[in-house]
Write an enzyme that holds these catalytic residues in place. Structure first.
Site, PDB file in Angstrom:
ATOM      1  N   SER A 130       0.829  -1.194   0.000  1.00 46.51           N
ATOM      2  CA  SER A 130       0.000   0.000   0.000  1.00 46.51           C
ATOM      3  C   SER A 130       0.870   1.252   0.000  1.00 46.51           C
ATOM      4  O   SER A 130       1.645   1.461  -0.929  1.00 46.51           O
ATOM      5  CB  SER A 130      -0.979  -0.056   1.190  1.00 46.51           C
ATOM      6  N   SER A 131       0.792   2.094   1.029  1.00 36.80           N
ATOM      7  CA  SER A 131       1.674   3.258   1.085  1.00 36.80           C
ATOM      8  C   SER A 131       3.136   2.826   1.025  1.00 36.80           C
ATOM      9  O   SER A 131       3.977   3.521   0.442  1.00 36.80           O
ATOM     10  CB  SER A 131       1.418   4.052   2.369  1.00 36.80           C
TER      11      SER A 131
END
Length: 285
Positions: A130-131
């Site tokens: 994700s991030s």
């Protein structure tokens, strides 16, 4: 007297914070896992957590420390300094080689570990979810000389979250919803501009994304593939090989060249689960 515990049951090494790893312009925290049995000139994997995550959470929830116990490599777990613990992949500082952002701090963690543990500079890898996958792409673009390969689980192209106002760790809805689109040449130039003038080797990249991702919409897979195709000079419309139901049912693996593989997971949401054994194969560990 009770029998002594066998040596095989000795305590596993633990996650340790390092506070003196060098210049840390963004105040990113460094945690490191060094297995009890360390290989000579060990490899290093930088494993980068998701929004709301921590180094401890990614240490617990990803397979890399257990694999380090088996294979003798080091794992660096950076921890975001921001509220909500997303990574800064939006500011000019973060999107520039030696730009004083999170990417700069993470690179300095690698330099510290290379020196302290006499690690192999040809075996430094980066991955995240994700991030953390966004930051994986940013690290590959801002520090291409540092990494041999990167694996991004459900991220976006490097620079896709760039903030027009220069915001640090800013959210970018246009990118997140899959509306930020460009040609391979344009995306590739965005990555190259993060380290102007660099003409050396670049890391091999493997990009995972799920078709049912509602956090970082599925078109971000194509945009990330386009970016690395633009960097490496591949045709994003013509993968060299396409293999259905690989590495598992519903996943399709696309090989665009020796430096880029895309894996699209039909029906999978956010994020694609980490495939530790496959990661080791891709990293050559």
């Amino acid at each position: 007297m009770p029998a002594e515990e066998p040596a095989l049951l000795q305590a596993r090494a633990s996650l340790q914070q390092v506070t003196n790893f060098g210049a840390n312009p963004s105040n990113t925290k460094m945690y490191i896992y060094v297995p009890n049995t360390l290989a000579a000139n060990p490899a290093i994997i930088v494993a980068i957590h998701y929004c709301t995550g921590t180094a401890q959470a990614y240490y617990n929830g990803s397979p890399y420390a257990r694999l380090a116990d088996q294979k003798g490599f080091i794992v660096i777990y950076p921890e975001s300094p921001y509220s909500g613990t997303c990574w800064d992949v939006s500011s000019k500082a973060a999107l520039t080689h030696n730009g004083t952002g999170d990417s700069n701090s993470i690179a300095n963690m690698v330099y510290y570990a290379l020196d302290k543990y006499k690690a192999d500079p040809a075996k430094v890898f980066v991955t995240g979810s994700s991030s953390g996958a966004m930051m994986t792409n940013v690290m590959a673009a801002t520090y291409p000389e540092l990494f041999a390969a990167g694996i991004a689980y459900s991220g976006v192209a490097a620079g896709c979250f760039m903030s027009a106002s220069g915001g640090t760790a800013a959210w970018n809805s246009s990118c997140a919803t899959g509306q930020s689109r460009a040609t391979a040449a344009k995306w590739g130039q965005v990555a190259k501009d993060m380290y102007p003038g660099y003409a050396g080797a670049r890391p091999r990249m493997q990009i995972y994304h799920g078709s049912a991702d509602t956090t970082l919409a599925a078109p971000n897979y194509n945009e990330t593939i386009k970016q690395w195709c633009g960097v490496f000079g591949y045709d994003d419309t013509k993968p060299q090989t396409t293999t259905a139901n690989t590495p598992q049912s519903g996943y399709t693996t696309y090989v665009f060249g020796d430096h880029l593989t895309g894996i699209y997971a039909n029906g999978v949401g956010h994020t694609v689960p980490i495939r530790g054994s496959d990661d080791m194969t891709f990293f050559g560990l």
